[in-house]
Structures are given as structure tokens and as C-alpha cells.
Design an enzyme around this catalytic site. Structure first.
Site, PDB file in Angstrom:
ATOM      1  N   ALA A  11       0.836  -1.192   0.000  1.00  0.00           N
ATOM      2  CA  ALA A  11       0.000   0.000   0.000  1.00  0.00           C
ATOM      3  C   ALA A  11       0.871   1.243   0.000  1.00  0.00           C
ATOM      4  CB  ALA A  11      -0.912  -0.009   1.229  1.00  0.00           C
ATOM      5  N   CYS A  12       0.702   2.079  -1.022  1.00  0.00           N
ATOM      6  CA  CYS A  12       1.603   3.211  -1.220  1.00  0.00           C
ATOM      7  C   CYS A  12       0.827   4.506  -1.371  1.00  0.00           C
ATOM      8  CB  CYS A  12       2.448   2.983  -2.474  1.00  0.00           C
ATOM      9  SG  CYS A  12       3.274   1.369  -2.533  1.00  0.00           S
TER      10      CYS A  12
END
Length: 478
Positions: A11-12
Site C-alpha cells: 500500500a503506497c
């Protein structure tokens, strides 16, 4: 694995800035690469140019198989050290044609579209994308086209958002199902933020200069009755998700970034309709991008390091995390004027407490401290040095946050001066002479940051000895 576990696995947060929206006229793409574990060692490398190659790429992660092109450009990369099972995961870099790529922002399609175009198990996944695309493209626009052809041929194993930039353009591409994707050119006077949701909204199919898409995507949507809107073609509405997890995990990060760059606009952190593209209220500097990537809802009640209630501090997922494997900003200035135009700002450790270190990308090597990443802590490794700094600062946050901010500010000012100094000399050089010069300058920059960081850690550890709860002083009245 639950949906939330799947999101947290990769998750960025991504930020893109057009050249007329930036203070220095550069284009920017950037991202915090967040992983499942707090420790997932990374290193920085320069992959050499190749020619006459006759080899096949096979992903250790999902067995994706494709022939390498015979020749490819030199490029920088930030791979994982564990490549035997996880794949290269080269993540981000510039190639020698001054084209940047960041791969990827994980995005998630809804079950309706996946029913008709499911993921391809051995298709393109994040671990392979930079390796199979970055060495072979000549512009940001070319990056979208090149990857689109690969998706058509091999399919996609997952949903991914990808950023490309060159001196003139910034493109964001979302591959959301096995074969369906769209891309949008970020307007020169605008910025965009993405945070693990399908972000792209309206697509103008009459404007191929600013939008690209998979062949047949309109027919795919029509034939399968997938458009929920009466009078628009909104990619986010058709392909994306809008769940309770999105409202707490994803949209608040976009809200905070837009709150910082557009403070006069009132929005709700859980809104599913936050715009993807905005015009900022002032020109954006590299320090503004750094601030956002380092942020944790600063000066709001949602700050986990702040004074809000326990409930508020745990309500939303912050941008900067303990499990950020690397934070990068790819800055491309006018490469027609200066061969030192490409600057890659790399941050290890928790971004809130650690600096982004600038590298000139027209180089053929990186300092040993960035190549050396053992499995266990070793202060000779830049990765482990910054992980150590983050641990020390957070251990006594209230006492250490101000000296840590001063340390980061001083390095940021020094970096601006150093880059300006190098620019003046680099503009007189070309070819091998220039590349060799920038390679040596990178090593000087890294040495300065390494020395300053070790001195900062030593200072904080010394101060920390006075903060132990095992300190005791005899009351003189006893």
C-alpha cells in the site's frame, strides 16, 4: 487473506506534479513504497545498458515469463534484497534517456469488472514492471504505450497504478483488471495524488493526446453493463471500489495532501469524490512533496504522534509509516539544457524522521553504503543507518522531534546549494566526462548525508541517556 490484509501487503501513496505547477519547472513523480513488514531491506543500484542479449525473464514471484529485448538503456533502480521469492521489485528510477518510472501504486477493482476480466495468475505483477519497462522506453508517453502492449500480450496479475515522467510530461496509468487500463496526462499546471484506490475519473475518448486506454475498453464496459452512471464515463465509478476500508485507509491520505496544497478548499477525509487532479494554490517545491510523503496528519486530531484522543489517532492510516520500505521523488528538469537534469531523491527509514537523499541519475555507480544491505543491522549500510535513526527519534519523540527537524532542514538547504553548484559545472560537460563527474558528486553527497546522520544519531543517543526511566536522584530532604 482478508481484503484489508491484501491492501496492507502493498500500500503506497503517490504524488505527481506538472512542470508549470512546480517551482523550478521540473516534472515530478513520487511515492512512498509501503510493505507488509516494518523491515524489508532495499538498496540502490545502477543497471548497465545491455545489447545483443538473448535471454528470458522469469519472475520468481509468479513465474511470469517473457523474452528480454535484445538491448536496453542504463537505468537506476531500488530493488528488494530478497529476490529469490519476491522478484526484483526494482520500484523506481530514471533511464539514460531521462525517462522516470515509479511502479507501483496498488489499486483494487470491484467484483463486477473482475467477473468479466479476472487477473492473470502468471501475468505482469509489481515485481516485474520496472525491470520489463524502464530500460526500453524513450518518453513518459512511450512508457504507457509500451506497458499497454505488454498487458495486452501477457495480462496483469493484479491492479497497479504507474507513474512516468520526462522533462515535459507526467503520465499516470492504472491497470485494474486482467487486461483493462487507462492513463491520463497530468496537466502541466496541476498535481495529482493517488492512495491505493482507483483514482482516474473522466476519460475523454476524443482526446488521445491527453488520455490513453486499452483497446476495446468502451465495448467491454457496454457489453457487460458495467457503467453505473447515466451520463458520464467515470473510470473510478466503473472499475473502482468505495468501501468502509477505503474511507479509513485510502481517501484520508488524498484529503491530507490536498488540504496542504489547497488549504482554502473544504473537503471531508472520507469523501469518495475527492478529485484526482487539482491546481495548487501556489507553486510546488520539492520540499512540499517531501513534507507530504513525511506526513502523518500533522496538526490535525488524527495525528498518531499528536495530542488527539486515542480513537481519533487510530481512525485513519497515515502517509508516512514504519513499514515504508523506500520513499522516492523523481525530479526531471530540462534535460536539453543540462545533463545533470535528473535527480532521484531516495529516503530509507520512516520518512517522517529521515531525509530524502538526492542522486544525479546520469551516473554509472552508487556509493557502497547504498549497495550494501545485509539482513541484519550494520551501520555501514544506509538502509540500516536510517532505520536506526527512525527508531531513536520515535523512542523519545517529544524530546527529539525538534532537533530531528532541524537536522532535516539543514540537510535540505545543503542539498539545494550542492545541486546548484554541480549544475554550474555540469553544463560545461558532455558524455563520459559528465557521467563520471556526476557519479563522483553522488558519492560526495552521500558521504555528507552519512556523516551528518551518524553525528545526529550519536547526539540523540547521548541525550537519550538522560531520559531513562531508571534515572534516580536522592531527595536531599530524606
Amino acid at each position: 487473506m482478508t481484503e484489508l490484509d491484501r491492501i496492507e501487503a502493498s500500500a503506497c501513496t503517490s504524488i505527481m506534479v506538472g512542470k508549470k505547477a512546480s517551482m523550478d519547472g521540473a516534472t515530478y513523480i513520487s511515492r512512498n513504497e509501503d510493505r507488509m513488514l516494518a523491515i524489508e531491506p532495499k538498496r540502490v543500484i545502477v543497471q548497465p545498458a545491455v545489447s545483443g542479449r538473448h535471454e528470458t525473464y522469469v519472475s520468481p514471484y509468479n513465474n511470469m515469463t517473457a523474452p528480454y529485448p535484445e538491448s536496453g538503456y542504463r537505468y537506476t533502480a531500488t530493488p528488494s534484497t530478497n529476490q529469490k521469492t519476491a522478484g526484483p521489485n526494482e520500484e523506481d528510477g530514471f533511464n539514460e534517456k531521462n525517462v522516470g518510472m515509479s511502479a507501483t501504486e496498488s489499486v483494487y477493482a470491484n467484483e463486477k469488472v473482475l467477473a468479466f476480466d479476472p487477473y492473470v495468475k502468471d501475468g505482469l505483477a509489481e515485481d516485474s514492471l520496472a525491470t520489463l519497462v524502464l530500460p526500453y522506453i524513450d518518453s513518459a508517453r512511450d512508457g504507457v504505450k509500451y506497458l499497454g502492449d505488454l498487458v495486452a500480450k501477457y495480462g496483469s496479475a493484479e491492479g497497479n497504478g504507474l507513474q512516468f515522467n520526462d522533462k515535459d510530461e507526467v503520465w499516470y496509468m492504472e491497470v485494474v483488471t486482467g487486461h483493462q487500463w487507462v492513463a491520463v496526462r497530468i496537466p502541466d499546471d496541476s498535481y495529482a495524488v493517488a492512495a491505493n484506490q482507483v483514482a482516474i475519473q473522466d476519460i475523454d475518448f476524443n482526446d488521445p493526446e491527453n488520455y490513453m486506454w486499452a483497446d476495446g475498453i468502451q465495448e467491454f464496459v457496454t457489453e457487460n453493463n458495467l457503467n453505473p452512471d447515466f451520463d458520464r464515463w467515470d473510470f473510478r465509478h466503473i472499475f473502482g471500489t468505495d468501501t468502509e476500508q477505503d474511507h479509513h485507509y485510502n481517501t484520508p491520505r488524498v484529503w491530507f495532501a490536498q488540504r496542504y496544497l489547497n488549504p482554502s478548499i473544504q473537503q471531508e477525509p472520507e469523501s469518495p469524490e475527492l478529485p484526482f487532479i487539482r491546481k495548487a494554490e501556489k507553486k510546488i517545491a520539492v520540499e512540499d512533496i517531501q513534507y507530504i510523503l513525511k506526513s502523518h496528519y500533522n496538526e490535525t486530531k488524527y495525528d498518531p504522534m499528536g495530542s488527539g484522543s486515542d480513537h481519533d489517532k487510530r481512525t485513519y492510516r497515515a502517509i508516512s509509516l514504519s513499514r515504508t520500505a523506500n520513499s522516492h521523488i523523481l525530479q526531471m528538469r530540462d534535460s536539453a539544457k543540462n545533463g545533470a537534469a535528473g535527480v532521484e531523491w531516495t529516503g530509507f527509514g520512516i520518512p517522517s524522521f529521515c531525509p530524502h537523499v538526492p542522486f544525479f541519475t546520469n551516473a554509472n555507480d552508487v556509493d557502497e553504503s547504498y549497495n550494501y544491505t545485509p539482513d541484519k543491522l550494520d551501520m555501514k549500510s544506509a538502509y540500516w543507518m536510517y532505520e536506526t535513526l527512525a527508531m531513536v527519534v520515535e523512542s523519545h519523540y517529544k524530546e527529539f522531534v525538534e532537533p530531528n527537524l532541524d537536522y532535516q532542514k539543514e540537510l535540505s538547504s545543503w542539498a539545494r546549494r550542492k545541486i546548484a553548484e554541480v549544475d554550474k559545472k555540469a553544463v560545461t560537460m558532455k558524455g563520459t566526462e559528465l557521467t563520471d563527474y556526476l557519479t563522483e558528486q553522488n558519492k560526495e553527497i552521500i558521504k555528507h548525508y552519512n556523516d551528518a546522520t551518524k553525528a545526529h544519531i550519536a547526539d540523540l543517543v547521548t541525550k537519550g541517556t538522560e531520559l531513562s526511566k531508571l534515572t534516580f536522584k536522592m531527595d536531599p530532604n530524606l
